[in-house]
Design a protein around this motif. Sequence first.
Motif, PDB file in Angstrom:
ATOM      1  N   PHE A   1      43.564  29.578  35.239  1.00 25.34           N
ATOM      2  CA  PHE A   1      43.089  30.641  34.378  1.00 25.34           C
ATOM      3  C   PHE A   1      43.368  30.303  32.929  1.00 25.34           C
ATOM      4  CE2 PHE A   1      47.470  31.672  35.332  1.00 25.34           C
ATOM      5  CZ  PHE A   1      47.979  32.174  34.153  1.00 25.34           C
ATOM      6  N   GLU A   2      42.589  30.928  32.046  1.00 24.28           N
ATOM      7  CA  GLU A   2      42.760  30.764  30.611  1.00 24.28           C
ATOM      8  C   GLU A   2      43.110  32.099  29.977  1.00 24.28           C
ATOM      9  OE1 GLU A   2      43.177  28.810  28.306  1.00 24.28           O
ATOM     10  OE2 GLU A   2      42.607  26.801  28.976  1.00 24.28           O
ATOM     11  N   ARG A   3      43.205  32.122  28.654  1.00 29.05           N
ATOM     12  CA  ARG A   3      43.793  33.298  27.996  1.00 29.05           C
ATOM     13  C   ARG A   3      42.879  34.508  27.894  1.00 29.05           C
ATOM     14  NH1 ARG A   3      45.122  30.475  22.436  1.00 29.05           N
ATOM     15  NH2 ARG A   3      45.429  28.769  23.913  1.00 29.05           N
ATOM     16  N   PHE A   4      41.559  34.298  27.904  1.00 29.53           N
ATOM     17  CA  PHE A   4      40.641  35.428  27.721  1.00 29.53           C
ATOM     18  C   PHE A   4      39.900  35.738  29.026  1.00 29.53           C
ATOM     19  CE2 PHE A   4      40.881  33.550  23.398  1.00 29.53           C
ATOM     20  CZ  PHE A   4      41.472  34.636  22.761  1.00 29.53           C
ATOM     21  N   ASN A   5      39.872  37.030  29.381  1.00 30.32           N
ATOM     22  CA  ASN A   5      39.223  37.468  30.616  1.00 30.32           C
ATOM     23  C   ASN A   5      37.741  37.753  30.381  1.00 30.32           C
ATOM     24  OD1 ASN A   5      41.678  37.472  32.082  1.00 30.32           O
ATOM     25  ND2 ASN A   5      42.192  39.491  31.265  1.00 30.32           N
ATOM     26  N   VAL A   6      36.901  37.222  31.254  1.00 34.80           N
ATOM     27  CA  VAL A   6      35.461  37.501  31.211  1.00 34.80           C
ATOM     28  C   VAL A   6      35.116  38.620  32.179  1.00 34.80           C
ATOM     29  CG1 VAL A   6      33.150  36.562  31.593  1.00 34.80           C
ATOM     30  CG2 VAL A   6      34.910  35.137  30.524  1.00 34.80           C
ATOM     31  N   THR A   7      35.481  38.432  33.445  1.00 39.62           N
ATOM     32  CA  THR A   7      35.190  39.442  34.460  1.00 39.62           C
ATOM     33  C   THR A   7      36.060  39.211  35.682  1.00 39.62           C
ATOM     34  OG1 THR A   7      33.471  40.404  35.888  1.00 39.62           O
ATOM     35  CG2 THR A   7      33.315  38.047  35.446  1.00 39.62           C
ATOM     36  N   PRO A   8      36.494  40.288  36.338  1.00 37.60           N
ATOM     37  CA  PRO A   8      37.112  40.100  37.658  1.00 37.60           C
ATOM     38  C   PRO A   8      36.036  39.613  38.628  1.00 37.60           C
ATOM     39  CG  PRO A   8      36.787  42.428  37.204  1.00 37.60           C
ATOM     40  CD  PRO A   8      36.455  41.693  35.932  1.00 37.60           C
ATOM     41  N   LEU A   9      36.454  38.993  39.706  1.00 35.21           N
ATOM     42  CA  LEU A   9      35.465  38.425  40.623  1.00 35.21           C
ATOM     43  C   LEU A   9      34.609  39.493  41.282  1.00 35.21           C
ATOM     44  CD1 LEU A   9      37.468  35.501  42.292  1.00 35.21           C
ATOM     45  CD2 LEU A   9      35.950  35.458  40.305  1.00 35.21           C
ATOM     46  N   ASP A  10      35.151  40.711  41.459  1.00 34.92           N
ATOM     47  CA  ASP A  10      34.321  41.750  42.061  1.00 34.92           C
ATOM     48  C   ASP A  10      33.297  42.326  41.088  1.00 34.92           C
ATOM     49  OD1 ASP A  10      35.923  43.320  40.451  1.00 34.92           O
ATOM     50  OD2 ASP A  10      36.901  44.387  42.095  1.00 34.92           O
ATOM     51  N   GLY A  11      33.287  41.805  39.848  1.00 32.75           N
ATOM     52  CA  GLY A  11      32.240  42.154  38.896  1.00 32.75           C
ATOM     53  C   GLY A  11      31.015  41.274  39.041  1.00 32.75           C
ATOM     54  N   LEU A  12      31.089  40.288  39.928  1.00 31.51           N
ATOM     55  CA  LEU A  12      29.974  39.385  40.201  1.00 31.51           C
ATOM     56  C   LEU A  12      29.204  39.863  41.429  1.00 31.51           C
ATOM     57  CD1 LEU A  12      32.073  36.095  39.943  1.00 31.51           C
ATOM     58  CD2 LEU A  12      30.549  36.971  38.160  1.00 31.51           C
ATOM     59  N   ASP A  13      28.003  39.320  41.600  1.00 29.96           N
ATOM     60  CA  ASP A  13      27.241  39.580  42.815  1.00 29.96           C
ATOM     61  C   ASP A  13      27.361  38.441  43.814  1.00 29.96           C
ATOM     62  OD1 ASP A  13      25.736  42.152  42.151  1.00 29.96           O
ATOM     63  OD2 ASP A  13      25.269  40.892  40.412  1.00 29.96           O
ATOM     64  N   ALA A  14      27.500  37.228  43.307  1.00 32.66           N
ATOM     65  CA  ALA A  14      27.548  36.067  44.196  1.00 32.66           C
ATOM     66  C   ALA A  14      28.354  34.953  43.545  1.00 32.66           C
ATOM     67  CB  ALA A  14      26.137  35.577  44.526  1.00 32.66           C
ATOM     68  N   VAL A  15      28.850  34.053  44.385  1.00 33.42           N
ATOM     69  CA  VAL A  15      29.522  32.840  43.937  1.00 33.42           C
ATOM     70  C   VAL A  15      28.928  31.668  44.697  1.00 33.42           C
ATOM     71  CG1 VAL A  15      31.698  31.537  43.896  1.00 33.42           C
ATOM     72  CG2 VAL A  15      31.716  33.979  43.355  1.00 33.42           C
ATOM     73  N   VAL A  16      28.560  30.630  43.963  1.00 35.86           N
ATOM     74  CA  VAL A  16      28.127  29.377  44.593  1.00 35.86           C
ATOM     75  C   VAL A  16      29.184  28.336  44.273  1.00 35.86           C
ATOM     76  CG1 VAL A  16      26.315  27.659  44.855  1.00 35.86           C
ATOM     77  CG2 VAL A  16      25.715  30.023  44.268  1.00 35.86           C
ATOM     78  N   SER A  17      29.846  27.862  45.322  1.00 33.92           N
ATOM     79  CA  SER A  17      30.894  26.853  45.164  1.00 33.92           C
ATOM     80  C   SER A  17      30.640  25.755  46.188  1.00 33.92           C
ATOM     81  CB  SER A  17      32.277  27.500  45.332  1.00 33.92           C
ATOM     82  OG  SER A  17      33.310  26.579  44.988  1.00 33.92           O
TER      83      SER A  17
END
Length: 263
Positions: free
Chosen positions: A223-239
């Motif tokens: 992790f880094e110092r600035f938060n963009v979004t919690p993961l539940d703020g996303l609809d999908a993850v492609v990994s």
Amino acid sequence: MSSSSPLIPEQRHQEILRLLRSAGVLSIRHIVELLGVSHMTVRRDIAALEEGGQVVSVQGGVRLSERSGSEPPRERASRAGLELPRKRAIAELAADLVEDDMVLFLDAGTTCEAVVPFLADRRNLTVVTNDFLVVTTLLDHPGIETIHTGGVVDVSSGSSSGALAAATLGAVNLDVVFLSTGTWDLAHGVTTPVSDKVVLKQAAMAAGSSCVLLADSTKFGTFERFNVTPLDGLDAVVSDTDLPEDVAESLTDIGLDLRLAAV
């Protein structure tokens, strides 16, 4: 590295860091064998290093923290050659989410750039991006309408961000937002080292009907110092399929559409 003279804690900590700088990630069992100490001793050493922000625990092992001095390079030229098969596999899988007539956002980064060739057979697409190299790649696809966000230029990443770029995104309705990141985990979500990138990424999310994170498994657990979004703020993850199984389960448990590319 087993020794007849037991190492004191500080020596073990330095040896663990040295090993991680070479290997990147090590299992607990491997460290136990290399140092010739107990499993519990290694656990205590890792806890001490993690408290100091030097390492991050991962499933069954440990890796260097982003703040350890061995973080992935931020310069575009240095990052471009990292994990190429993994990036291409993720990009190809991500492109399956794109349909004809869509307006999509491609965030700055080499993984999002890798999506472009897989869009060639789509019709009537519009791609909005803050990445100059994505724009350059799109020049080979004249059938795709391209909009650059403008904004403050970051020469090292070949992209732009900030309030001006965010204002452009506020004027566009996006069907799909593809976000990139160099750091993500369950506790902190998507993070970034630069506050201007937070403004841009959040503006893209606000303009989008759905948001998809493109992030390979090697970036997970940091992790880094600035938060963009919690993961539940996303609809999908492609990994990719190297993502730890318990992490994959946690992502699906919070309702994410998880797609894992075979590497």
